[in-house]
Design a protein around this motif. Structure first.
Motif, PDB file in Angstrom:
ATOM      1  N   SER A   1       0.815  -1.137   0.196  1.00 20.09           N
ATOM      2  CA  SER A   1       0.039  -0.358   0.276  1.00 20.09           C
ATOM      3  C   SER A   1       1.223   1.012   0.144  1.00 20.09           C
ATOM      4  O   SER A   1       0.130   2.321  -0.037  1.00 20.09           O
ATOM      5  CB  SER A   1      -1.085  -0.003   1.538  1.00 20.09           C
ATOM      6  OG  SER A   1      -0.067  -0.223   2.422  1.00 20.09           O
TER       7      SER A   1
ATOM      8  N   VAL B   1      -0.958   4.664  -1.885  1.00 25.71           N
ATOM      9  CA  VAL B   1      -0.614   5.356  -1.940  1.00 25.71           C
ATOM     10  C   VAL B   1       0.178   6.823  -1.776  1.00 25.71           C
ATOM     11  O   VAL B   1       0.445   8.328  -1.769  1.00 25.71           O
ATOM     12  CB  VAL B   1      -1.322   6.032  -0.180  1.00 25.71           C
ATOM     13  CG1 VAL B   1      -2.345   5.123  -0.098  1.00 25.71           C
ATOM     14  CG2 VAL B   1      -0.044   5.642   0.895  1.00 25.71           C
TER      15      VAL B   1
ATOM     16  N   ASP C   1      -7.907   0.919   1.213  1.00 23.68           N
ATOM     17  CA  ASP C   1      -7.239   1.241   0.302  1.00 23.68           C
ATOM     18  C   ASP C   1      -7.445   1.063  -1.064  1.00 23.68           C
ATOM     19  O   ASP C   1      -7.225   1.691  -1.982  1.00 23.68           O
ATOM     20  CB  ASP C   1      -5.585   1.721   0.572  1.00 23.68           C
ATOM     21  CG  ASP C   1      -5.211   2.281   1.562  1.00 23.68           C
ATOM     22  OD1 ASP C   1      -5.692   4.151   2.214  1.00 23.68           O
ATOM     23  OD2 ASP C   1      -4.535   1.911   2.337  1.00 23.68           O
TER      24      ASP C   1
ATOM     25  N   TYR D   1     -12.830   9.075   0.953  1.00 22.10           N
ATOM     26  CA  TYR D   1     -11.764   8.121   1.038  1.00 22.10           C
ATOM     27  C   TYR D   1     -10.834   9.636   1.360  1.00 22.10           C
ATOM     28  O   TYR D   1      -9.554   9.459   2.403  1.00 22.10           O
ATOM     29  CB  TYR D   1     -10.723   8.468  -0.503  1.00 22.10           C
ATOM     30  CG  TYR D   1      -9.816   7.857  -0.132  1.00 22.10           C
ATOM     31  CD1 TYR D   1      -9.423   6.361   0.442  1.00 22.10           C
ATOM     32  CD2 TYR D   1      -8.655   8.367  -1.598  1.00 22.10           C
ATOM     33  CE1 TYR D   1      -8.430   5.593  -0.432  1.00 22.10           C
ATOM     34  CE2 TYR D   1      -7.242   7.551  -1.646  1.00 22.10           C
ATOM     35  CZ  TYR D   1      -7.038   6.674  -0.781  1.00 22.10           C
ATOM     36  OH  TYR D   1      -5.644   6.193  -0.716  1.00 22.10           O
TER      37      TYR D   1
END
Length: 371
Positions: A24, A28, A102, A326
């Motif tokens: 992840s 991100v 995510d 989000y």
């Protein structure tokens, strides 16, 4: 319980650490607070990450063959140890839900725009439940199959962007133009807790490695490899999209990949990034989930396999309910989680364990010598 499916090879450990740390974090992006110097923050964070995983292994070597929860019980006894274990169970399940959210947001925003996010979450968690029910060795073998493709895709994304003329390395200049403070702000508590401090989860995995001889060296090499891939990814993102990544996109590497247009033939390769991230998310959620299951096992003395489906349902539910949007999810992850959740559980309790571990081990040794 079939013990064979509870063992992984040293090579599988290497792959799992990389998949876990890159997972992840590639999705991100990390070090964005340092803007154009994010790659420097990642390099320094990697060095600290090596020290972090070495410390976790140092603790485990004091009680060979034991995992995090068994060490907690040994140090603090059942009255203090069991509440601490329960706290870690909540922590690992919470992180599983965060990572799953995510991925849900990525899929819904980039591929299946009209698909309910709940469907994505349930589909992914059912896959992970099946893997963990079969045993941690299945996770290792699955990772072994997909890892070469993932590594190739990450390398070629940067190469394709370079050949497409989309990368401007002037975005990386001036180096430390705003001084060293933004880099330090990115490192602490951000990068040291995510993804490197999250390696505390491997305190439930290391005891499953077939041989203990090369665990430390393999883990350190894996962290260095992860750091290299994350640095490479940060350079790609900055050179392609500029320094203000946080304002431009939620998924910087995916947006960078969409800029590829080579020979009017190689285009829309962002699906490769989705595949890469999916691999990392499966590994990361699976390991966090497995740690939560092992914690439940330590509390109930029942095999963790009997809890996979109900806890999987809880993780899927939490991944949706964890935030209303989000943006709220990201703000919570940047502001609240590192300081008030990651730091105490990744560093506070492990640092507190060590003196107790020395004291209890010495007391046990003295008792045995008197017999």
């Amino acid at each position: 319980m079939n013990e064979n499916v509870e063992k992984i090879s040293i090579w599988q450990l290497y792959i799992l650490i990389i998949g876990f740390q890159v997972g992840s974090a590639v999705l991100v992006g990390i070090g964005n607070e340092a803007k154009g110097d994010a790659w420097i923050a990642v390099i320094i964070g990697t060095i600290i990450g090596v020290a972090i995983i070495w410390y976790y292994l140092f603790i485990l070597k004091k009680l060979p063959g034991k995992n995090l929860f068994e060490i907690i019980l040994f140090c603090f006894g059942k009255w203090i140890g069991k509440p601490l274990i329960f706290l870690y169970v909540i922590y690992f399940l919470y992180l599983s839900a965060r990572v799953l959210r995510d991925f849900d947001e990525l899929i819904v925003s980039s591929i299946f725009e009209f698909t309910p996010i709940e469907f994505i979450s349930i589909t992914m968690i059912l896959t992970i439940v099946y893997i963990l029910h079969q045993g941690v060795e299945v996770l290792g073998r699955t990772s072994e199959v997909f890892f070469p493709y993932v590594l190739t895709f990450i390398v070629f994304i940067g190469l394709f962007l370079l050949l497409s003329g989309e990368m401007d390395f002037h975005n990386l200049q001036p180096v430390l133009g705003d001084g060293f403070k933004p880099v330090m702000n990115a490192i602490f508590p951000g990068i040291i807790t995510f993804p490197f401090g999250e390696s505390i989860a491997f305190m439930c995995i290391f005891s499953k490695v077939i041989t203990n001889e090369k665990v430390t060296s393999t883990s350190i090499i894996a962290v260095l490899t992860s750091g290299f891939l994350l640095t490479y990814s940060a350079i790609i993102q900055i050179a392609t999209l500029g320094v203000n990544l946080k304002e431009r996109t939620n998924f910087p590497l995916l947006n960078a990949a969409r800029e590829i247009s080579l020979l009017d033939f190689i285009e829309r390769v962002d699906i490769l990034i989705v595949f890469t991230i999916m691999f990392g998310v499966i590994v990361k959620v699976s390991i966090f989930f497995y740690c939560g299951l092992k914690g439940i096992e330590a509390l109930t003395h029942k095999t963790h396999r009997s809890f996979t489906l109900p806890l999987g349902a809880i993780i899927a539910f939490l991944s949706i309910e964890i935030a209303s949007s989000y943006r709220e999810h990201i703000i919570e992850g940047l502001k609240f989680v590192p300081l008030y959740i990651h730091l105490p559980l990744q560093f506070g309790i492990p640092l507190f364990i060590l003196p107790f571990l020395f004291w209890k081990a010495k007391k046990k040794q003295k008792k045995e010598s008197n017999q």
